[in-house]
Scaffold this active site. Sequence first.
Site, short mmCIF file in Angstrom:
data_model
loop_
_atom_site.label_atom_id
_atom_site.label_comp_id
_atom_site.label_asym_id
_atom_site.label_seq_id
_atom_site.Cartn_x
_atom_site.Cartn_y
_atom_site.Cartn_z
N SER A 159 0.83 -1.21 0.00
CA SER A 159 0.00 0.00 0.00
C SER A 159 0.86 1.27 0.00
CB SER A 159 -0.88 -0.01 1.26
OG SER A 159 -1.49 1.23 1.42
N GLN A 180 0.93 -0.42 -4.79
CA GLN A 180 -0.41 0.18 -4.90
C GLN A 180 -0.25 1.69 -4.81
OE1 GLN A 180 -2.02 1.71 -2.02
NE2 GLN A 180 -3.80 2.31 -3.22
N TYR A 182 -2.02 5.41 -4.11
CA TYR A 182 -2.98 6.48 -3.82
C TYR A 182 -2.35 7.74 -4.37
CZ TYR A 182 -6.14 3.71 -0.98
OH TYR A 182 -7.06 2.79 -0.58
N THR A 208 -5.52 2.56 -7.27
CA THR A 208 -6.81 2.28 -6.63
C THR A 208 -7.78 3.40 -6.95
OG1 THR A 208 -5.75 1.03 -4.88
CG2 THR A 208 -7.96 1.87 -4.41
N LYS A 284 -7.29 -0.82 -9.97
CA LYS A 284 -7.94 -1.63 -8.91
C LYS A 284 -9.22 -0.95 -8.47
CE LYS A 284 -6.94 -3.46 -4.23
NZ LYS A 284 -7.62 -2.61 -3.27
N SER A 306 -12.83 -5.21 -7.82
CA SER A 306 -12.78 -5.07 -6.35
C SER A 306 -13.72 -3.97 -5.91
CB SER A 306 -11.34 -4.70 -5.94
OG SER A 306 -11.27 -4.39 -4.56
N HIS A 308 -13.03 -2.94 -2.76
CA HIS A 308 -12.21 -2.55 -1.62
C HIS A 308 -12.65 -3.29 -0.35
CE1 HIS A 308 -9.15 0.72 -0.97
NE2 HIS A 308 -9.36 0.37 0.28
C1 LIG Z 1 -7.34 -2.73 6.83
C2 LIG Z 1 -7.38 -2.65 5.34
C3 LIG Z 1 -6.61 -1.72 4.70
C4 LIG Z 1 -6.62 -1.64 3.31
N1 LIG Z 1 -5.80 -0.75 2.70
C5 LIG Z 1 -5.79 -0.67 1.35
C6 LIG Z 1 -4.89 0.19 0.68
O1 LIG Z 1 -4.10 0.89 1.30
N2 LIG Z 1 -4.97 0.26 -0.67
C7 LIG Z 1 -5.85 -0.50 -1.40
O2 LIG Z 1 -5.88 -0.40 -2.62
N3 LIG Z 1 -6.66 -1.38 -0.79
C8 LIG Z 1 -6.66 -1.48 0.56
N4 LIG Z 1 -7.49 -2.38 1.16
C9 LIG Z 1 -8.37 -3.23 0.34
C10 LIG Z 1 -7.69 -4.57 -0.02
O3 LIG Z 1 -6.61 -4.36 -0.88
C11 LIG Z 1 -8.67 -5.52 -0.69
O4 LIG Z 1 -9.24 -4.90 -1.81
C12 LIG Z 1 -9.77 -6.04 0.24
O5 LIG Z 1 -9.32 -6.14 1.57
C13 LIG Z 1 -10.24 -7.40 -0.23
O6 LIG Z 1 -11.29 -7.85 0.54
P1 LIG Z 1 -11.14 -8.89 1.76
O7 LIG Z 1 -10.58 -8.11 2.90
O8 LIG Z 1 -12.53 -9.34 1.99
O9 LIG Z 1 -10.23 -10.01 1.32
C14 LIG Z 1 -7.46 -2.49 2.56
C15 LIG Z 1 -8.23 -3.45 3.21
C16 LIG Z 1 -8.18 -3.55 4.59
C17 LIG Z 1 -9.01 -4.63 5.26
C1 LIG Z 2 -7.62 6.30 3.25
C2 LIG Z 2 -7.58 4.85 3.43
C3 LIG Z 2 -6.28 4.24 3.09
C4 LIG Z 2 -6.17 2.79 3.42
C5 LIG Z 2 -7.24 1.99 2.79
O1 LIG Z 2 -7.30 1.83 1.60
C6 LIG Z 2 -8.24 1.33 3.63
O2 LIG Z 2 -8.22 1.52 4.85
O3 LIG Z 2 -9.10 0.62 3.07
#
Ligand SMILES: Cc1cc2nc3c(=O)[nH]c(=O)nc-3n(C[C@H](O)[C@H](O)[C@H](O)COP(=O)(O)O)c2cc1C
Ligand SMILES: CCCCC(=O)C(=O)O
Length: 411
Positions: A159, A180, A182, A208, A284, A306, A308
């Site tokens: 990330s 990834q 942002y 993303t 994404k 996705s 997210h």
């Molecule tokens: C705590 C947390 C932080 C995340 N941070 C990011 C991130 O920084 N960038 C991003 O593209 N997706 C982020 N995601 C989304 C994941 O990459 C992913 O799309 C998602 O968790 C998939 O679903 P699942 O948790 O059910 O497996 C985050 C997900 C979680 C749970």
């Molecule tokens: C601003 C959120 C950044 C991390 C992220 O993608 C998440 O927590 O799902």
Amino acid sequence: MKTFRPERTQRRRILRAFAALPIAGLPLTTLLGALARAHAEPAAVSDAALTAAAQILNVMDFEPLAKATLPPAHFAYLATGADDDQTVRLNHEAFSHYQIRSRRLIDVSHADLSTQVFGQPWTCPIYLSAVGSMRAFHPDGELAVARAAGAKSALMMLSTVATTSIEDAIAARGTPVWQQLYTTDDWSITQAIVRRAERAGSSAIVLTVDNLTGRNNETLERAKRVDTRDCAQCHVSDFAGYTRRKPMLAGLDLSHATELSPLNMSWDFFARLRGVVSGKLIIKGIVTAEDAALAVRHGADGIVVSNHGGRDEETLRPSIDCLPEVVAAVKRRVPVFVDGGIRRGTDVFKALALGATGVGIGRPYVWGLAAFGQSGVEAVIDLLTRELRQIMRQAGTPTIAAITPEHVIHG
Ligand SMILES: Cc1cc2nc3c(=O)[nH]c(=O)nc-3n(C[C@H](O)[C@H](O)[C@H](O)COP(=O)(O)O)c2cc1C
Ligand SMILES: CCCCC(=O)C(=O)O
């Protein structure tokens, strides 16, 4: 909560419980260390946490253990999503609407999980999707995840708001990770992150596009009212606080940026980004055929279907249900990946049958990380891999290429 200080006989009991576990390689010291950390008391663990640990049969069994280990607000940040969390739940539940059509009398004595992505060999189609702020879940954060990814030869997507730099993550994994992205609302920051990631050896930038600034996470807000500890990692609500300790943003002038994922991001931005990314550019957060076609037209090298993990918008549309239309629109021109709600080897199998090249997991490996650090992440990968191999054999598909749309039906 009652605490438990293991004596000799109790240690034997724990060892016996562990010997019965199907996951090899979670040593007792790891268990005790992780559980002791949860209670900030050396070698003291709660009965509840120990019981949860002894019951690990699948990746979902790690979740209660992560909950027992983490401060309430950190767990809420990890577990929850937008509005009523319905999309979070549906992401997984939706897999039960797809059934597997198994074929018989096929030699499956050699089940081969390897595949190719962008011409590179992957030992298994499961990858670790981007999760920010991982030191909020374990002191070793992304380093532990990168080491586990290296040990299991799994791809890791780092990330932008990781608590470890890409240079350190690559050193820990031993091979490149995907970066990834942002964007922020300041182009110079975007450019700097891309340059740095590519210089470090990242072969792909993953933009993303589904996490616009301003998500509504009520469960987290409620948890923060109860758990008022200061948090410098994960659930700070303002831009300055959230980005302050993030190594990928260190040294950059953030004074002109106010948003992490700006509301005015458009296809023009994507086209501009395409112009500066020299490696693969993956997008994404695509959930429709229309946007998949636009992404290919704008030069995307890959698409991640996705929502997210249901964290940003309560669409009630599980990502597995979005996959078929994206695959149809892309017409094999670029690989399509999917994440969201993958908790079983059969979920991975169904996603592959519906046309995914790779399948991402988010929360499951973080549950493993929170509970056991690197070993927990490895155990999650092992469990999913084992389950995938099992269903591949049952379904008569000895290779990943043998898994086709005929192997799944929506009922
Ligand atoms: C705590 C947390 C932080 C995340 N941070 C990011 C991130 O920084 N960038 C991003 O593209 N997706 C982020 N995601 C989304 C994941 O990459 C992913 O799309 C998602 O968790 C998939 O679903 P699942 O948790 O059910 O497996 C985050 C997900 C979680 C749970
Ligand atoms: C601003 C959120 C950044 C991390 C992220 O993608 C998440 O927590 O799902």
